[in-house]
Design an enzyme around this catalytic site. Sequence first.
Site, PDB file in Angstrom:
ATOM      1  N   ASP A  93       0.164  -7.687   1.684  1.00 10.15           N
ATOM      2  CA  ASP A  93       0.547  -6.273   1.651  1.00 10.15           C
ATOM      3  C   ASP A  93       2.058  -6.120   1.619  1.00 10.15           C
ATOM      4  O   ASP A  93       2.625  -5.263   2.310  1.00 10.15           O
ATOM      5  CB  ASP A  93      -0.043  -5.526   2.850  1.00 10.15           C
ATOM      6  CG  ASP A  93      -0.044  -4.008   2.634  1.00 10.15           C
ATOM      7  OD1 ASP A  93       0.205  -3.578   1.493  1.00 10.15           O
ATOM      8  OD2 ASP A  93      -0.269  -3.268   3.605  1.00 10.15           O
ATOM      9  N   HIS A 129       0.814  -1.216   0.000  1.00 14.89           N
ATOM     10  CA  HIS A 129       0.000   0.000   0.000  1.00 14.89           C
ATOM     11  C   HIS A 129       0.852   1.274   0.000  1.00 14.89           C
ATOM     12  O   HIS A 129       0.350   2.355  -0.287  1.00 14.89           O
ATOM     13  CB  HIS A 129      -0.989  -0.001   1.181  1.00 14.89           C
ATOM     14  CG  HIS A 129      -0.383   0.303   2.513  1.00 14.89           C
ATOM     15  ND1 HIS A 129      -0.058  -0.682   3.421  1.00 14.89           N
ATOM     16  CD2 HIS A 129      -0.040   1.479   3.102  1.00 14.89           C
ATOM     17  CE1 HIS A 129       0.439  -0.121   4.514  1.00 14.89           C
ATOM     18  NE2 HIS A 129       0.463   1.184   4.353  1.00 14.89           N
ATOM     19  N   SER A 175       4.824   2.430   7.875  1.00 13.77           N
ATOM     20  CA  SER A 175       4.395   1.296   7.051  1.00 13.77           C
ATOM     21  C   SER A 175       5.528   0.824   6.152  1.00 13.77           C
ATOM     22  O   SER A 175       6.156   1.615   5.445  1.00 13.77           O
ATOM     23  CB  SER A 175       3.201   1.690   6.188  1.00 13.77           C
ATOM     24  OG  SER A 175       2.057   1.922   6.969  1.00 13.77           O
TER      25      SER A 175
END
Length: 498
Positions: free
Chosen positions: A158, A123, A231
């Site tokens: 992810d 992402h 992230s």
Amino acid sequence: MQAKARSISLRRDEVFIKMRLMWLLFAGMLLVLAQTAAAQARGESLAPLAEKISPAVVNITTSTLIEGQTGPQGIVPEGSPFEDFFREFQDRNGEDENRPRRSNALGSGFVISEDGYIVTNNHVIAEADEILVEFFPGDGQPVKELPAKVIGTDEKTDIALLKVEASSPLKYVQFGNSDTARVGDWVIAMGNPLGQGFSVSAGIVSARNRALSGSYDDYIQTDAAINRGNSGGPLFNMDGEVIGVNTAILSPNGGSIGIGFSMASNVVVKVVDQLREFGETRRGWLGVRIQDVTEDMAEAMGLDEPGGALISDVPEGPAKEAGLLAGDVILSFDGVEVKDTRGLVRQVGETTVGKSVRVVVHRDGGTQTVLVTLGRREDAERAENGEDEEESDAPAEENTDVLGLTISPLTDTLREDLSLDAEAEGLVVTDVDEASEAYAKGLRAGDLITEAGQQKVTSIDDLDARMEEAREAGRKSLLLLVRRGGDPRFVALSLQQE
């Protein structure tokens, strides 16, 4: 005599005093040693570890081109007499809505090889036109940025794999074994929180084997501070090994409240290896629909305890070709005990495509072993083109109330109303008592009951016979195979309510 007695008493006092002094000295030494050890334990700095691993941690900046709008949208309705006025106002103020704009986003990552392979979250780089990787600056060294290209991505976990071309070998870190991480172990998170640059936070492993939303989830929960921008960054153990990829946080306000999640390294390693070799994932595919076995299901099927994965449907695929059947309970896959559906899905996905594996199932009161050659899940997903079937609560003929359900044999009219295939057989649920166990377990009008007691039912008499057989066998529940919108699932209903 008195002088002699006094002399002996003095010697005893001297010995006592000496022993007391020695004991106090010994106790003092122990206290000092204990305090020193405690001070060392409390004061042990993480700086040496951070200095060692930080050169492999990177900041990632992505840029995405966003198409401009076609007019003064959101200000006046299209066609309004004021449209030209507001367009001129925007032009005078330099607000050209038709001009494409660039949107930037920030994230983190880490280098896993000296030739420039970098791991991050999918992402972080999804839909990006440009990806820039900023490397940790050494003492007195300028910040170095390199463009990166995407090698491959995996939405299910992810994870994304990037590659940069550097003029010299890069510092990198290695993956550790996430399965050995214990709740309470110290961990370090590194990354680029909220765009503030390189940052280190420390905490412990709060929990393991967390599942969030995907079939392949295996998250490590930590209280090490993780915020937006972290992230894709690494979660390190105290040996400087990556045991997780920081992916998500649980927060009511978008900031860290001490509940962060890192995808376990033992999942990431397999994904990265496939992305590096093939540019995509290649997961094994068994070709069955499954559900967990509950206590009442286990009792209805004669199992000693709940466990395994119950096959609710076997569409065209490897399992059907091998002879697996709906109603089989998978107890073992490739020599490993199956505890639940989540574990089976992960194990199958991690098994090599094309491998022949032994699947042990519970069937007809005993166990059987079936040899299945696995297909590839990605191919099956691309080929799948299922259509949702509409539910219907249209009235049916010959309705009968049983087990909290109002059911009817499947007629041509109901088959058309429910958009069922011409080959579909079973009993249609036309109504459900909201106070019944059936309603509590999710049965609704429009459901199609195709099996009872693991045998096909096409009439009310068939269902009555299955119920009677279950009672005679001492069963407390009846296992139903129910289909809705093409998706099957097993439901056990108590016979004691009849």
